[in-house]
Enzyme design. Sequence first.
Site, PDB file in Angstrom:
ATOM      1  N   ASP A  79       0.766  -1.241   0.165  1.00  0.00           N
ATOM      2  CA  ASP A  79       0.024   0.030  -0.199  1.00  0.00           C
ATOM      3  C   ASP A  79       1.024   1.333   0.044  1.00  0.00           C
ATOM      4  O   ASP A  79       1.959   1.407   0.766  1.00  0.00           O
ATOM      5  CB  ASP A  79      -0.876  -0.045   1.198  1.00  0.00           C
ATOM      6  CG  ASP A  79      -2.045   1.078   1.131  1.00  0.00           C
ATOM      7  OD1 ASP A  79      -2.483   1.285   0.218  1.00  0.00           O
ATOM      8  OD2 ASP A  79      -2.444   1.405   2.293  1.00  0.00           O
ATOM      9  N   ASP A 101       2.631   5.054  -5.333  1.00  0.00           N
ATOM     10  CA  ASP A 101       1.877   6.339  -5.080  1.00  0.00           C
ATOM     11  C   ASP A 101       2.874   7.441  -5.447  1.00  0.00           C
ATOM     12  O   ASP A 101       3.806   7.987  -4.519  1.00  0.00           O
ATOM     13  CB  ASP A 101       1.455   6.217  -3.710  1.00  0.00           C
ATOM     14  CG  ASP A 101       0.779   7.521  -3.319  1.00  0.00           C
ATOM     15  OD1 ASP A 101       0.633   8.547  -4.311  1.00  0.00           O
ATOM     16  OD2 ASP A 101       0.257   7.771  -2.066  1.00  0.00           O
ATOM     17  N   GLU A 131      -1.727   6.121  -8.819  1.00  0.00           N
ATOM     18  CA  GLU A 131      -2.881   6.768  -8.582  1.00  0.00           C
ATOM     19  C   GLU A 131      -2.617   8.117  -8.891  1.00  0.00           C
ATOM     20  O   GLU A 131      -1.472   8.891  -9.213  1.00  0.00           O
ATOM     21  CB  GLU A 131      -2.483   7.202  -6.712  1.00  0.00           C
ATOM     22  CG  GLU A 131      -3.577   8.367  -6.323  1.00  0.00           C
ATOM     23  CD  GLU A 131      -3.340   8.665  -4.921  1.00  0.00           C
ATOM     24  OE1 GLU A 131      -2.935   7.774  -3.994  1.00  0.00           O
ATOM     25  OE2 GLU A 131      -3.355   9.767  -4.309  1.00  0.00           O
ATOM     26  N   HIS A 175      -7.633   9.891   4.180  1.00  0.00           N
ATOM     27  CA  HIS A 175      -7.562   8.921   4.984  1.00  0.00           C
ATOM     28  C   HIS A 175      -7.686   9.461   6.595  1.00  0.00           C
ATOM     29  O   HIS A 175      -7.734  10.605   6.727  1.00  0.00           O
ATOM     30  CB  HIS A 175      -5.513   8.751   4.898  1.00  0.00           C
ATOM     31  CG  HIS A 175      -5.314   8.185   3.697  1.00  0.00           C
ATOM     32  ND1 HIS A 175      -4.624   8.922   2.645  1.00  0.00           N
ATOM     33  CD2 HIS A 175      -5.502   6.968   3.235  1.00  0.00           C
ATOM     34  CE1 HIS A 175      -4.549   7.751   1.685  1.00  0.00           C
ATOM     35  NE2 HIS A 175      -5.033   6.709   1.991  1.00  0.00           N
ATOM     36  N   HIS A 206      -9.554   5.042  -2.073  1.00  0.00           N
ATOM     37  CA  HIS A 206      -8.559   5.158  -0.553  1.00  0.00           C
ATOM     38  C   HIS A 206      -9.436   5.642   0.222  1.00  0.00           C
ATOM     39  O   HIS A 206     -10.572   6.294  -0.171  1.00  0.00           O
ATOM     40  CB  HIS A 206      -7.435   5.689  -1.094  1.00  0.00           C
ATOM     41  CG  HIS A 206      -6.235   4.625  -1.645  1.00  0.00           C
ATOM     42  ND1 HIS A 206      -5.333   4.272  -0.999  1.00  0.00           N
ATOM     43  CD2 HIS A 206      -6.162   4.426  -2.797  1.00  0.00           C
ATOM     44  CE1 HIS A 206      -4.480   3.524  -1.900  1.00  0.00           C
ATOM     45  NE2 HIS A 206      -5.006   3.511  -2.705  1.00  0.00           N
ATOM     46  N   GLY A 207      -9.144   5.418   1.805  1.00  0.00           N
ATOM     47  CA  GLY A 207      -9.768   6.458   2.754  1.00  0.00           C
ATOM     48  C   GLY A 207     -11.165   6.194   2.729  1.00  0.00           C
ATOM     49  O   GLY A 207     -12.075   6.936   2.848  1.00  0.00           O
ATOM     50  N   ALA A 208     -11.418   4.736   2.521  1.00  0.00           N
ATOM     51  CA  ALA A 208     -13.045   4.595   2.543  1.00  0.00           C
ATOM     52  C   ALA A 208     -13.543   4.001   3.707  1.00  0.00           C
ATOM     53  O   ALA A 208     -14.444   3.382   3.800  1.00  0.00           O
ATOM     54  CB  ALA A 208     -13.115   3.490   1.363  1.00  0.00           C
ATOM     55  N   ASP A 252      -8.348   1.110   6.493  1.00  0.00           N
ATOM     56  CA  ASP A 252      -7.326   0.725   7.525  1.00  0.00           C
ATOM     57  C   ASP A 252      -7.814   1.160   8.899  1.00  0.00           C
ATOM     58  O   ASP A 252      -8.109   0.432   9.849  1.00  0.00           O
ATOM     59  CB  ASP A 252      -6.035   1.565   7.159  1.00  0.00           C
ATOM     60  CG  ASP A 252      -5.014   1.244   8.378  1.00  0.00           C
ATOM     61  OD1 ASP A 252      -5.245   0.633   9.211  1.00  0.00           O
ATOM     62  OD2 ASP A 252      -3.785   1.627   8.119  1.00  0.00           O
TER      63      ASP A 252
HETATM   64  P1  13P Z   1      -8.838   4.729   5.597  1.00  0.00           P
HETATM   65  O1  13P Z   1      -7.925   5.802   6.565  1.00  0.00           O
HETATM   66  O2  13P Z   1     -10.136   5.401   5.520  1.00  0.00           O
HETATM   67  O3  13P Z   1      -9.165   3.337   6.441  1.00  0.00           O
HETATM   68  O4  13P Z   1      -8.036   4.480   4.485  1.00  0.00           O
HETATM   69  C1  13P Z   1      -6.968   3.666   4.341  1.00  0.00           C
HETATM   70  C2  13P Z   1      -6.399   3.660   3.035  1.00  0.00           C
HETATM   71  O5  13P Z   1      -6.906   4.294   2.124  1.00  0.00           O
HETATM   72  C3  13P Z   1      -5.182   2.863   3.009  1.00  0.00           C
HETATM   73  O6  13P Z   1      -4.369   3.019   1.554  1.00  0.00           O
HETATM   74  O1  G3H Z   2      -3.515   4.728   3.745  1.00  0.00           O
HETATM   75  C1  G3H Z   2      -2.505   4.411   4.562  1.00  0.00           C
HETATM   76  C2  G3H Z   2      -2.671   3.553   5.637  1.00  0.00           C
HETATM   77  O2  G3H Z   2      -3.476   3.663   6.457  1.00  0.00           O
HETATM   78  C3  G3H Z   2      -1.298   3.004   6.096  1.00  0.00           C
HETATM   79  O3  G3H Z   2      -0.841   3.695   7.122  1.00  0.00           O
HETATM   80  O4  G3H Z   2       1.766   3.932   6.976  1.00  0.00           O
HETATM   81  O5  G3H Z   2       0.219   4.310   9.444  1.00  0.00           O
HETATM   82  O6  G3H Z   2       0.564   2.055   8.165  1.00  0.00           O
HETATM   83  P1  G3H Z   2       0.608   3.593   7.932  1.00  0.00           P
HETATM   84 ZN    ZN Z   3      -4.622   4.794   0.845  1.00  0.00          ZN
END
Ligand code: 13P
Ligand code: G3H
Ligand code: ZN
Length: 305
Positions: A79, A101, A131, A175, A206-208, A252
């Site tokens: 990711d 990304d 992206e 996010h 993302h950010g879902a 996440d």
């Molecule tokens: P959230 O913070 O909404 O869970 O998004 C996670 C994400 O996009 C990981 O790539």
């Molecule tokens: O989109 C990002 C994820 O939520 C990962 O976050 O780098 O804190 O593991 P992290």
């Molecule tokens: Zn993301």
Amino acid sequence: MKDLKFYLNKAIKNHFALGAFNFCNMESLQAIVSASLKTKSPAIISVSESALSYMGEDFVMALAKTAKKQNPALFLHLDHGKSYEICKKAVDLGFDSVMIDASALDFKENIKLTKKVALYAHKKGVLVEGEIGQIKGVEDNVKADQNIYTSPQEACEFARETGVDMLAVAIGTSHGVNKYSKNPTLRMDILTEIERLLPSLPLVLHGASTVDERLVETFNNFGGQLSNAKGVSEELLIEAVTKHNVVKINTDTDIRLSFTSETRKVLEENKKEIDPRKYLGKGREKAEQILSAKMRNVLFSAGKK
Ligand code: 13P
Ligand code: G3H
Ligand code: ZN
């Protein structure tokens, strides 16, 4: 072969989505695995660069191997890889897909780097997500101050030039726990226009996370301090999944929040508890419930294995 490509195509045809769920320890991965088994779902198990360095690559690969043994319809994904080197490392380790990304770079530089990753990954049969546009966020390695919506024309040029297998689009999500100050909205018109230009390209949101207010309440009732938490609504996600080509939904925050709110509760209610299995086990159970419900009622991945 029922590989990730197979499931992305199946999802486009049948209007469901694969959850791409981040894990950072054994328990969060176990929650994803058992939700996917209970609901008979295919899913993506994602590690960010920072999660990869937190767990260490040997542990990540051993955990992913075990997860895939239990459910062969689970696919390991990098990711938000920010460089060619980290994406190459993930490909060489045996990931099923990587995200490069480069959305913070200018358009031409984003194309150049994404294409370089795709050339390497595709030779080894690994899928690539790129992206364009920028998704607001505050996670460790994922920072963008404001949403820059994806331009459909640029999306089209980007996909053709780079050969990406999946495209992450910026349509209003972000996010973390503070996604909106008012009612959640998503620019479905951008999806419609991209789909007109590229009818079979798998799209990624993302950010879902939906940031369930009951979880926020538990978190705050047991010593946490989250304010103005608001996620995307389930209705908007359902629309993106059932009426558009959004087939990968990144989540996440909902896993972190369910896990940690329940852990806080157990620790507050049992002040003498020292056994990590007691609080991590409850966190794992709560995360599994949230993920199973999401697979059944929002992603419609249940039964699609
Ligand atoms: P959230 O913070 O909404 O869970 O998004 C996670 C994400 O996009 C990981 O790539
Ligand atoms: O989109 C990002 C994820 O939520 C990962 O976050 O780098 O804190 O593991 P992290
Ligand atoms: Zn993301």
